[in-house]
Design an enzyme around this catalytic site. Structure first.
Site, PDB file in Angstrom:
ATOM      1  CB  SER A  25      -1.016   0.015   1.148  1.00  0.00           C
ATOM      2  OG  SER A  25      -1.482   1.245   1.490  1.00  0.00           O
ATOM      3  CE1 TYR A  38      -3.969  -1.814   5.055  1.00  0.00           C
ATOM      4  CE2 TYR A  38      -3.017   0.204   4.633  1.00  0.00           C
ATOM      5  CZ  TYR A  38      -3.674  -0.781   4.122  1.00  0.00           C
ATOM      6  OH  TYR A  38      -3.867  -1.364   2.853  1.00  0.00           O
ATOM      7  CE  LYS A  42      -1.246  -3.582   3.237  1.00  0.00           C
ATOM      8  NZ  LYS A  42      -1.535  -4.976   2.343  1.00  0.00           N
TER       9      LYS A  42
END
Length: 133
Positions: A25, A38, A42
């Site tokens: 991402s 998150y 990533k």
């Protein structure tokens, strides 16, 4: 990581060249408020991609990752349908839109193909220019 290890092990055991594409991402390369876990995970995918690229290239296996912005999957449409939430993110994307599934799929197909034979260890942004800004 587990899937990449299984695929790499199989390719090496069969003495077959190949390509692995991890899905990361833009959040792996740019901190987003309220996304600590998150962004961290990533970022780990990004570094795993680079290390695997170094380790597996001598065995004929290339490893890259795609790093999309928000993707308009069913979940993406629900999570980013509020203009108050989507507006600031869209304002950072020079192309002015979120990614569609096909945008990400096409990048993955390129990285899996022989057309990208000298591409190894890269994080390909599919983000409309978000990371360039």
């Amino acid at each position: 990581m587990n899937v990449s290890q299984v695929v790499a092990g199989d390719l090496i055991a069969r003495e077959q060249r190949g390509s692995i594409v991890n899905v990361s991402s833009q959040a792996g390369q740019h901190a987003l408020r309220d996304h600590t876990v998150y962004c961290s995970t990533k970022g780990a995918v990004d570094m795993m991609t680079k290390v695997m690229a170094l380790e597996l290239a001598p065995k004929g296996v290339r490893v890259n990752a795609v790093s999309p912005t928000v993707v308009m999957t069913d979940m993406g449409r629900i999570g980013w349908s509020d203009p108050a939430k989507a507006g600031p993110m869209l304002a950072r994307i020079p192309q002015g839109r979120f990614a569609e599934v096909d945008d990400v799929v096409n990048a993955i197909i390129y990285l899996l193909s022989d057309e990208s034979d000298m591409v190894n260890g890269h994080l390909l942004p599919v983000d409309g220019g978000f990371l360039a800004a």
